[in-house]
Design a protein around this motif. Structure first.
Motif, PDB file in Angstrom:
ATOM      1  N   PRO A   1       2.155  11.158   3.901  1.00 43.66           N
ATOM      2  CA  PRO A   1       2.847  11.996   4.698  1.00 43.66           C
ATOM      3  C   PRO A   1       4.420  11.527   4.949  1.00 43.66           C
ATOM      4  N   GLU A   2       5.451  12.536   5.246  1.00 46.55           N
ATOM      5  CA  GLU A   2       6.794  12.196   5.219  1.00 46.55           C
ATOM      6  C   GLU A   2       6.960  11.703   6.727  1.00 46.55           C
ATOM      7  N   VAL A   3       6.747  10.871   7.133  1.00 45.40           N
ATOM      8  CA  VAL A   3       7.056  10.419   8.392  1.00 45.40           C
ATOM      9  C   VAL A   3       7.456   9.098   8.758  1.00 45.40           C
ATOM     10  N   PRO A   4       8.107   8.734   9.597  1.00 46.39           N
ATOM     11  CA  PRO A   4       8.531   7.339   9.771  1.00 46.39           C
ATOM     12  C   PRO A   4       7.600   6.418   9.730  1.00 46.39           C
ATOM     13  N   ILE A   5       7.936   5.371   9.086  1.00 50.54           N
ATOM     14  CA  ILE A   5       6.924   4.465   9.090  1.00 50.54           C
ATOM     15  C   ILE A   5       7.112   3.395  10.222  1.00 50.54           C
ATOM     16  N   VAL A   6       6.128   3.138  11.134  1.00 51.90           N
ATOM     17  CA  VAL A   6       6.402   2.255  12.357  1.00 51.90           C
ATOM     18  C   VAL A   6       6.161   0.936  11.913  1.00 51.90           C
ATOM     19  N   GLN A   7       7.226   0.124  11.834  1.00 49.79           N
ATOM     20  CA  GLN A   7       6.945  -1.248  11.247  1.00 49.79           C
ATOM     21  C   GLN A   7       6.813  -2.270  12.436  1.00 49.79           C
ATOM     22  N   VAL A   8       5.786  -2.929  12.554  1.00 43.82           N
ATOM     23  CA  VAL A   8       5.368  -3.880  13.562  1.00 43.82           C
ATOM     24  C   VAL A   8       5.884  -5.301  12.947  1.00 43.82           C
ATOM     25  N   GLU A   9       6.029  -5.895  13.890  1.00 44.69           N
ATOM     26  CA  GLU A   9       6.189  -7.269  13.516  1.00 44.69           C
ATOM     27  C   GLU A   9       5.568  -8.137  12.136  1.00 44.69           C
ATOM     28  N   GLU A  10       6.507  -8.435  11.255  1.00 49.15           N
ATOM     29  CA  GLU A  10       5.694  -8.719   9.948  1.00 49.15           C
ATOM     30  C   GLU A  10       5.170 -10.290  10.061  1.00 49.15           C
ATOM     31  N   VAL A  11       4.211 -10.282   9.164  1.00 50.02           N
ATOM     32  CA  VAL A  11       3.498 -11.664   9.379  1.00 50.02           C
ATOM     33  C   VAL A  11       3.921 -12.425   7.997  1.00 50.02           C
ATOM     34  N   ARG A  12       4.459 -13.605   8.407  1.00 46.28           N
ATOM     35  CA  ARG A  12       5.183 -14.315   7.070  1.00 46.28           C
ATOM     36  C   ARG A  12       3.911 -15.157   6.361  1.00 46.28           C
ATOM     37  N   GLU A  13       3.126 -15.530   7.298  1.00 45.37           N
ATOM     38  CA  GLU A  13       2.045 -16.507   6.564  1.00 45.37           C
ATOM     39  C   GLU A  13       0.932 -15.649   5.901  1.00 45.37           C
ATOM     40  N   ASN A  14       1.021 -14.360   6.269  1.00 46.69           N
ATOM     41  CA  ASN A  14      -0.193 -13.814   5.747  1.00 46.69           C
ATOM     42  C   ASN A  14       0.535 -12.484   4.935  1.00 46.69           C
ATOM     43  N   PRO A  15       0.401 -12.508   3.686  1.00 48.32           N
ATOM     44  CA  PRO A  15       1.002 -11.368   3.146  1.00 48.32           C
ATOM     45  C   PRO A  15       0.300 -10.041   2.898  1.00 48.32           C
ATOM     46  N   VAL A  16      -1.089 -10.078   3.406  1.00 50.03           N
ATOM     47  CA  VAL A  16      -1.763  -9.059   3.180  1.00 50.03           C
ATOM     48  C   VAL A  16      -1.911  -8.228   4.271  1.00 50.03           C
ATOM     49  N   LEU A  17      -1.324  -6.829   3.826  1.00 53.02           N
ATOM     50  CA  LEU A  17      -0.924  -5.764   4.861  1.00 53.02           C
ATOM     51  C   LEU A  17      -1.631  -4.440   4.460  1.00 53.02           C
ATOM     52  N   TYR A  18      -2.149  -3.685   5.759  1.00 54.51           N
ATOM     53  CA  TYR A  18      -2.987  -2.620   5.331  1.00 54.51           C
ATOM     54  C   TYR A  18      -1.908  -1.464   6.018  1.00 54.51           C
ATOM     55  N   LYS A  19      -2.311  -0.211   5.569  1.00 49.10           N
ATOM     56  CA  LYS A  19      -1.631   0.878   6.380  1.00 49.10           C
ATOM     57  C   LYS A  19      -2.713   1.740   6.720  1.00 49.10           C
ATOM     58  N   ILE A  20      -2.202   2.127   8.195  1.00 49.83           N
ATOM     59  CA  ILE A  20      -3.233   3.118   8.739  1.00 49.83           C
ATOM     60  C   ILE A  20      -2.211   4.250   9.046  1.00 49.83           C
ATOM     61  N   ILE A  21      -3.127   5.643   8.989  1.00 50.52           N
ATOM     62  CA  ILE A  21      -2.375   6.545   9.421  1.00 50.52           C
ATOM     63  C   ILE A  21      -3.133   7.435  10.713  1.00 50.52           C
ATOM     64  N   SER A  22      -2.286   7.705  11.642  1.00 50.73           N
ATOM     65  CA  SER A  22      -2.743   8.305  13.072  1.00 50.73           C
ATOM     66  C   SER A  22      -3.172   9.370  12.788  1.00 50.73           C
ATOM     67  N   SER A  23      -3.562  10.123  13.848  1.00 52.17           N
ATOM     68  CA  SER A  23      -4.183  11.673  13.565  1.00 52.17           C
ATOM     69  C   SER A  23      -2.659  12.525  13.696  1.00 52.17           C
ATOM     70  N   ASP A  24      -1.649  11.924  14.141  1.00 52.47           N
ATOM     71  CA  ASP A  24      -0.551  12.718  13.800  1.00 52.47           C
ATOM     72  C   ASP A  24       0.621  12.027  12.873  1.00 52.47           C
ATOM     73  N   ASN A  25      -0.063  11.570  11.739  1.00 50.52           N
ATOM     74  CA  ASN A  25       0.707  11.519  10.768  1.00 50.52           C
ATOM     75  C   ASN A  25       1.763  10.264  10.937  1.00 50.52           C
ATOM     76  N   HIS A  26       1.479   9.443  11.874  1.00 51.33           N
ATOM     77  CA  HIS A  26       2.541   7.919  11.803  1.00 51.33           C
ATOM     78  C   HIS A  26       1.957   7.192  10.941  1.00 51.33           C
ATOM     79  N   VAL A  27       2.527   6.421  10.386  1.00 53.97           N
ATOM     80  CA  VAL A  27       2.043   5.369   9.484  1.00 53.97           C
ATOM     81  C   VAL A  27       2.266   3.990  10.219  1.00 53.97           C
TER      82      VAL A  27
END
Lengths: 179, 553
Positions: free
Chosen positions: A5-31
Motif C-alpha cells: 500500500p502507498e502509505v507512509p512507513i512508520v519508522q521505529v528506532e532501528e536495531v543496530r545489533e540485529n539486522p533482521v526486520l519484519y514489516k507489519i501492515i495495520s488494518s488502516d494500511n500503515h506499515v
C-alpha cells in the motif's frame, strides 16, 4: 506478488545489533518495521512468522497484514516491544498488588484515554503480548484506587444493574444466527 | 391550512397539495413507455416518452407558481426513500425551478427528511426568511447522525430568523448560543455536559433559557418545604429515569426506576425520585454503553485487572453491576488478607481485616430493627432491616475467608473479652458465631491455613469449634504460633498423661510454666506446648533449642 500500500512507513528506532526486520501492515494500511527480538514478544506474530517461513532474506518483502489492529495501536505496540525486547524474564509474582511496579516509561506510553486503552488491550490480547497485557491491566487497575462504585461505573463505562438487564434483554431480542 | 407535500423515491414521486380542507394527490411513476401519472384510484395516464421526474417537477413548479402570493403553512419534502443519485437528480431539478423564480417561496414551516441532511442546505435558502417560522430536519435512521454541517446552515437568514427548530435523529455538539434565539427547539445531544448546565445557569430567569429551548418547558412544583423547583426527566435504558432538578441555588441529578412508587417517608430533601404524574419524559441520545466499557474486555484481561485490585476496590467493583458481580464471584479473586481479628460481644461483633497496606474494621451491632453496620473511620452506617447481626457478620467474614488464597498470617478469635461462663448471653452469642464459623471451616475443600492462631474462649469446647478445622498442627508447615487464653486452671489435664515431661520453668513474671516438646514432620524443628496459669501457647522451636535431658515426644 503482493502490492504494498502507498502509505507512509512508520519508522521505529532501528536495531543496530540485529539486522533482521519484519514489516507489519495495520488494518488502516500503515506499515511498521519491527525487529526480530521485539516481534518475539507477540506470540501471535511470531507464530505467524514461523509458520510463513519468513527469513532474514525475505522478511521485508513479505509484510504481515494484521487486520484486527489499527495503526495507532500498532504504533504503541511496536514501541513497547522494541523497548522491552531485551528484558529479562519477569519474576513470578506472588502478589501483583505488592510487587508489581509499572516503569515510568511505560506509564507515559500508556497515558492515553480509557477508550484507547481498552482498544489497546483488545489488540494486545489478539497479538498475545503477555507483558503489555500486564502493564495495561496495571494501568486499568490503578484507576480503581479509592473510588466508589458510582465512580467506577463512570471510569470503566459500566452499566447499572438495570441498564445491564436492559442490554441483555436487547441482546437476546436481536435476531441471531438461525438454525 | 395549506400544504405542499412532496415524497420522492427512486422511481416514484408523489406531490400533494392541500388547501381549504381539500387534498389533491398526484403520483408519478417510472413506466416502460414513459411516465405513469395517477391522480385518483381509477384515473391514470401514461405520458409516452416522458421522464417521470421531469413531469413531476414541471407540475410542482406550476403548484409553487400558483401559490406565489399566498403564504403556505407547510412545505414538506420526504426524500429518504431515494438512493443518493436519484435524490441528487431530483434536488438539482427542484433547485433549478426555485432559482428561476422571481420570489422566494413563502411558507411558515419547512420540513425535510433525507438520508443526507446536508441536502437541506440546497433548498432552505429558497424559503422566504420573513415568513419561515419553523424548520424541521429529519434523519430517518434511529441512530442519531452527528456529521451534519450545521455550521453552514447557521449562517442562513432562515436559521437566524426562524422561531422553532426540530432536528430529529441528528445529534449535535455545538455551543448553545447558536440555538438560543429559537423560541423552541428539539434536538438530540450526545452529552449533557457541565458546560450545558453552566449555560443554563447563566440564562436562568431569562426567557431564552437553553434548557427550556432544548428540552421544552420544565416540570414545575414545590418541595414539601415550599421551595420552588423545576426539572426535566429523561428516560434511560432499563426503565430508568434520570432527572435534573433545579432549585434556586442547587442542581440535583437523580436516577430512579420509572415505576418507583412514592414513599411516605420521603422528606423535603429527598428530591424528586418518583415520576410525577404529568411529567414529560424526554429521551437522551447518549449511547450506552460506550466502547470503553470494562465488560468488553476479554476474560484474560479482566482476570489480570482483578488480580491488581486491592480488596476494597474489588468489593466496590462488585457493587457496580451483576455481570461484573457474577464474574468476580466466579473468579474468586484473592482477598489477600494478612490478619483477621474477630471480637464477639453480647450486642455486637467487631471484625478487623488487615491487608498489606490497608485495614478495614467493621462493626455489626444488634438492633431491634435488624443489624446496624458501621465501618470504622467512615461516618456512614447502614441499618439492614430484619436481619440478625450474627448472621450478617458471619456471612461477611466467611465470604472474605472463602476468597483467601495465601496463608493467613494471623487469625484471632476473641469470644471471652472479660471472662464468661456458660449460660450468660455472650456465651450464647459466641457459641452461635463459632458454630457458623465451624460450619464454614468444615465445608472448605481445603483446610484454612494460618501462621498464628490466637483465641480467647470460655472453655475448651469452644476451641474445638475452630482448631480441628485449621490445617493439622503437627504436620502443618504454616501454623507457627497458637495461643489459648483460658479461665480454667485444669486445662493442663487435657494433656495425655503418657507424654514425657513437662519441663518446669518460670516466666518473666515469676509464674510457673510447664512445657512439653513434640517432634514434627520437619526434622530440625519441634512443637513446644507451654501451659501457664492463664494460657496455653503452642509454637515451633528449633530442635537445638530443646534443653538437654528433656524428652521430645
Amino acid at each position: 506478488m503482493s502490492v504494498e500500500p502507498e502509505v507512509p512507513i512508520v519508522q521505529v528506532e532501528e536495531v543496530r545489533e540485529n539486522p533482521v526486520l519484519y514489516k507489519i501492515i495495520s488494518s488502516d494500511n500503515h506499515v511498521f518495521t519491527i525487529s526480530e527480538h521485539a516481534v518475539k514478544l507477540s506470540k501471535t506474530l511470531w507464530d505467524l512468522i514461523t509458520n510463513l517461513g519468513l527469513t532474514a532474506e525475505n522478511a521485508l518483502d513479505n509484510p504481515i497484514p494484521v487486520e484486527n489492529v489499527n495503526g495507532k495501536n500498532m504504533e504503541t505496540i511496536v514501541q513497547f516491544c522494541e523497548r522491552h525486547k531485551y528484558d529479562e524474564e519477569e519474576p513470578e509474582y506472588t502478589n501483583y498488588i505488592r510487587e508489581f511496579v509499572l516503569p515510568e516509561w511505560d506509564r507515559q506510553l500508556l497515558s492515553i484515554d480509557n477508550e484507547e486503552l481498552f482498544q489497546l488491550i483488545l489488540a494486545t490480547n489478539y497479538l498475545d503480548i503477555q507483558k503489555l497485557m500486564d502493564y495495561c491491566c496495571r494501568v486499568i487497575g490503578d484507576m480503581a484506587k479509592d473510588k466508589t462504585p458510582e465512580e467506577l461505573r463512570i471510569i470503566y463505562g459500566i452499566p447499572t444493574d438495570a441498564e445491564d438487564d436492559a442490554l441483555e434483554r436487547s441482546a437476546s431480542d436481536s435476531p441471531g444466527p438461525s438454525g | 391550512m395549506s400544504k405542499i407535500y412532496v415524497r420522492a423515491s427512486t422511481d416514484f414521486i408523489r406531490s400533494s397539495v392541500s388547501f381549504d380542507g381539500r387534498e389533491f394527490t398526484i403520483d408519478y411513476r417510472n413506466h416502460e413507455d414513459g411516465c405513469l401519472v395517477q391522480w385518483s384510484q381509477t384515473k391514470k395516464k401514461v405520458l409516452e416518452n416522458s421522464d417521470f421526474l421531469d413531469v413531476a417537477l414541471r407540475d410542482i413548479e406550476c403548484i409553487l407558481d400558483s401559490k406565489s402570493i399566498t403564504v403556505m403553512d407547510y412545505i414538506i419534502m420526504n426524500l429518504w426513500q431515494q438512493d443518493d443519485q436519484s435524490a441528487q437528480k431530483f434536488l438539482e431539478g427542484f433547485r433549478k425551478i426555485l432559482e428561476q423564480r422571481t420570489s422566494l417561496v413563502r411558507a411558515r414551516a419547512f420540513h425535510m427528511t433525507s438520508n443526507t441532511p446536508d441536502q437541506t442546505l440546497q433548498i432552505l435558502p429558497f424559503m422566504d426568511p420573513d415568513y419561515l417560522k419553523q424548520i424541521t430536519i429529519e434523519y430517518p435512521n434511529n441512530d442519531p447522525k452527528t456529521d451534519f454541517k450545521l455550521a453552514e446552515l447557521m449562517e442562513f437568514k432562515q436559521w437566524k430568523q426562524a422561531e422553532t427548530l426540530y432536528l430529529f435523529n441528528i445529534s449535535l455538539n455545538i455551543p448553545l448560543k447558536n440555538y438560543i434565539h429559537f423560541k423552541k427547539i428539539s434536538v438530540d445531544v450526545s452529552v449533557v455536559s457541565i458546560d450545558l448546565v453552566i449555560d443554563h445557569l447563566q440564562h436562568r430567569c431569562d426567557a431564552q433559557n437553553p434548557f427550556v429551548t432544548m428540552f421544552g418547558p420544565p416540570y414545575q412544583d414545590e418541595n414539601s418545604a415550599k421551595e420552588p423547583r423545576e426539572g426535566w426527566f429523561f428516560s434511560i435504558p432499563g426503565d430508568m429515569i434520570h432527572s435534573i432538578i433545579f432549585y434556586e441555588k442547587v442542581i440535583i441529578f437523580n436516577r430512579f426506576e420509572k415505576n418507583r412508587a412514592k414513599e411516605e417517608e420521603d422528606d423535603e430533601y429527598n428530591d424528586i425520585d418518583t415520576l410525577p404524574n404529568n411529567a414529560v419524559i424526554l429521551k437522551m441520545s447518549a449511547e450506552y454503553p460506550s466502547e470503553k466499557c470494562l465488560l468488553k474486555l476479554p476474560d484474560v484481561a479482566m482476570n489480570k485487572v482483578l488480580g491488581m485490585l486491592d480488596f476494597e476496590a474489588v468489593q466496590c467493583l462488585r457493587k457496580t453491576c451483576h455481570t461484573i458481580r457474577n464474574f468476580i464471584d466466579a473468579v474468586e479473586p484473592d482477598s489477600a488478607l494478612t490478619k483477621l481479628k474477630i471480637s464477639v460481644y453480647p450486642n455486637y461483633i467487631n471484625s478487623l481485616y488487615l491487608f498489606d497496606e490497608a485495614s478495614i474494621e467493621v462493626k455489626y451491632c444488634k438492633r431491634q430493627e435488624g443489624c446496624l453496620v458501621n465501618r470504622f473511620g467512615q461516618d456512614q452506617e447502614k441499618l439492614l432491616e430484619s436481619v440478625d447481626f450474627l448472621d450478617v457478620a458471619s456471612r461477611d467474614i466467611i465470604s472474605i475467608l472463602t476468597n483467601q488464597k495465601p496463608v493467613l498470617k494471623s487469625l484471632e478469635v476473641e469470644c471471652c473479652p472479660h471472662g464468661i461462663l456458660e449460660g450468660q448471653p455472650l456465651y450464647q452469642v459466641s457459641e452461635q458465631f463459632l458454630s457458623n464459623l465451624e460450619s464454614y471451616l468444615v465445608s472448605r475443600p481445603k483446610k484454612l491455613q494460618v501462621n498464628t492462631f490466637t483465641t480467647h474462649v470460655s472453655d475448651e469446647t469452644q476451641i474445638l469449634h475452630i482448631l480441628p478445622h485449621l490445617e493439622a498442627f503437627r504436620t502443618c508447615s504454616h501454623l507457627e504460633f497458637f495461643r489459648i487464653e483460658h479461665g480454667l486452671t485444669d486445662i493442663q489435664d487435657l494433656m495425655d498423661p503418657s507424654y514425657a515431661g513437662p519441663l518446669l520453668a518460670h516466666n518473666p513474671f515469676g509464674d510457673v510454666i510447664k512445657r512439653w516438646f513434640f517432634s514434627v514432620c520437619t526434622p530440625d524443628r519441634v512443637l513446644k506446648i507451654t501451659i501457664s496459669l492463664y494460657q496455653i501457647v503452642l509454637d515451633f522451636d528449633l530442635l537445638e533449642n530443646v534443653p538437654e535431658g528433656v524428652t521430645v515426644n
